[in-house]
Enzyme design. Structure first.
Site, short mmCIF file in Angstrom:
data_model
loop_
_atom_site.label_atom_id
_atom_site.label_comp_id
_atom_site.label_asym_id
_atom_site.label_seq_id
_atom_site.Cartn_x
_atom_site.Cartn_y
_atom_site.Cartn_z
N LYS A 1 -1.30 -9.63 3.23
CA LYS A 1 -0.45 -9.12 3.88
C LYS A 1 -1.22 -8.31 5.05
O LYS A 1 -2.01 -7.37 4.38
CB LYS A 1 1.27 -8.71 3.56
CG LYS A 1 1.66 -7.78 4.51
CD LYS A 1 3.40 -7.17 4.62
CE LYS A 1 3.48 -6.42 3.78
NZ LYS A 1 2.82 -5.13 4.86
N ASP B 1 0.73 -1.24 -0.10
CA ASP B 1 0.28 -0.22 -0.23
C ASP B 1 0.79 1.18 -0.19
O ASP B 1 -0.02 2.37 0.02
CB ASP B 1 -0.91 0.05 0.95
CG ASP B 1 -0.03 0.08 2.49
OD1 ASP B 1 0.78 0.12 2.60
OD2 ASP B 1 -1.18 0.07 3.78
N SER B 2 2.46 1.40 -0.08
CA SER B 2 2.75 2.80 -0.23
C SER B 2 2.97 2.78 -1.59
O SER B 2 3.58 3.53 -1.98
CB SER B 2 4.40 1.38 0.09
OG SER B 2 4.46 0.53 -0.32
N GLU C 1 8.91 -4.23 10.95
CA GLU C 1 9.44 -2.41 9.83
C GLU C 1 10.38 -2.17 11.13
O GLU C 1 9.50 -1.76 12.33
CB GLU C 1 8.40 -2.00 9.45
CG GLU C 1 8.48 -0.66 8.85
CD GLU C 1 7.52 -0.18 7.70
OE1 GLU C 1 8.35 0.18 7.45
OE2 GLU C 1 6.80 -1.08 8.02
N ASP D 1 -0.41 -6.34 0.10
CA ASP D 1 -0.84 -5.50 1.41
C ASP D 1 -2.96 -5.11 1.62
O ASP D 1 -3.08 -4.39 0.37
CB ASP D 1 -0.52 -4.02 0.99
CG ASP D 1 0.48 -3.93 2.07
OD1 ASP D 1 0.91 -4.99 2.75
OD2 ASP D 1 1.63 -3.04 1.60
N GLU E 1 -1.31 -5.33 8.91
CA GLU E 1 -0.43 -4.84 10.01
C GLU E 1 -1.41 -5.00 11.30
O GLU E 1 -2.51 -5.30 11.25
CB GLU E 1 -0.38 -3.65 9.64
CG GLU E 1 0.33 -3.56 7.99
CD GLU E 1 0.14 -1.59 7.88
OE1 GLU E 1 0.51 -0.69 8.60
OE2 GLU E 1 0.84 -0.85 7.18
#
Length: 270
Positions: free
Chosen positions: A120, A52-53, A189, A91, A122
């Site tokens: 993925k 999602d970057s 991270e 993501d 978070e």
């Protein structure tokens, strides 16, 4: 090109776990488009993360929060079409897994519409139930701990995470919870290297570091690694090219050739 790249046509989540077991490091990069994915795949990258970057790299947002599931699907489907070898992970964006039922619904939507290999998420123990529900219907899940960009407003910025004893214990507990829930790997991270080493040693699933020291593998944003984002130089980043300057020079030559009527020439005309 690594030995396993030649031997295995398509990387799977099981391959990644086997790589950890035999001590082979995992190389992961982000990609958001077909052309870049084709190039990374040809180079032999193990894993492509459709992060999602893309919110920062492709859309110019300051955070990843504005990304939607539908936008992630467009990027991920493009990457999948350009990939034959690498494992492709997408993501799940902010707000797409606030409950187990919502997480399952959006994970299914992403998998069906993109053809990617995994998703993925978070978060730690608080999303363990959602992770279990997604895995139970047959979708592989990678976790993400430490600096979780979707929570940047709650974290108060992009600083180093898990710096004190409480934070380190919480992260270890979260990592063990994600492993128990069925995750095949976890991104770590921006946490202390000693903590990354401890987590990597404790887990049987691979850890992928970004600003997290020597883990079982590493991930970088491809545009950062290639030096396309001029002036962005965080401590954890190693640049392998200066694509910003290469593109500036190439575009400058093109402009000159057009202005001088040198392009197109006879050989480039019909």
């Amino acid at each position: 090109m690594s030995v396993h790249t030649q031997a295995i046509k398509k990387i799977t989540t099981r391959n990644l776990i086997a790589m950890k077991q035999r001590g082979e490091k995992i190389a992961m990069l982000t990609a958001y488009d077909y052309t870049t994915a084709r190039t990374l795949d040809e180079a032999g990258i193990d894993v492509i993360l459709v992060g999602d970057s893309a919110a920062n790299v492709m859309a110019g947002y300051e955070t990843t929060v504005p990304m939607t599931v539908d936008e992630m699907i467009v990027y991920a489907a493009s990457v999948v079409r350009g990939t034959n070898h690498a494992l492709v992970i997408c993501d799940m964006p902010f707000g797409s897994y606030t409950s187990p039922s919502q997480g399952v619904e959006n994970a299914v939507k992403i998998m069906q519409r993109t053809g990617c290999d995994a998703v993925k998420l978070e978060g730690g123990i608080e999303i363990a139930d959602t992770v279990r529900h997604i895995i139970e219907i047959g979708i592989p899940v990678m976790g993400h701990l430490g600096l979780t960009p979707q929570s940047v407003h709650q974290l108060g910025g992009y600083g180093l995470q898990a710096k004190d004893e409480y934070g380190a214990q919480k992260l270890m507990t979260d990592a063990l919870s994600l492993e128990e829930s069925g995750c095949f790997g976890i991104v770590l991270e921006k946490i202390p290297a000693t903590l990354s080493a401890a987590v990597s040693q404790r887990l049987s699933i691979p850890t992928i570091g970004i600003g997290g020291g020597m883990c079982d593998g590493q991930v970088l944003v491809v545009d950062d690694m290639l030096g396309k984002n001029n002036g962005f130089r965080p401590k954890f980043l190693r640049t392998y090219a200066d694509m910003h300057q290469i593109i500036i020079d190439a575009v400058g030559r093109y402009i000159d050739d057009v202005k001088k009527c040198d392009f197109p020439g006879e050989s480039e005309s019909y």
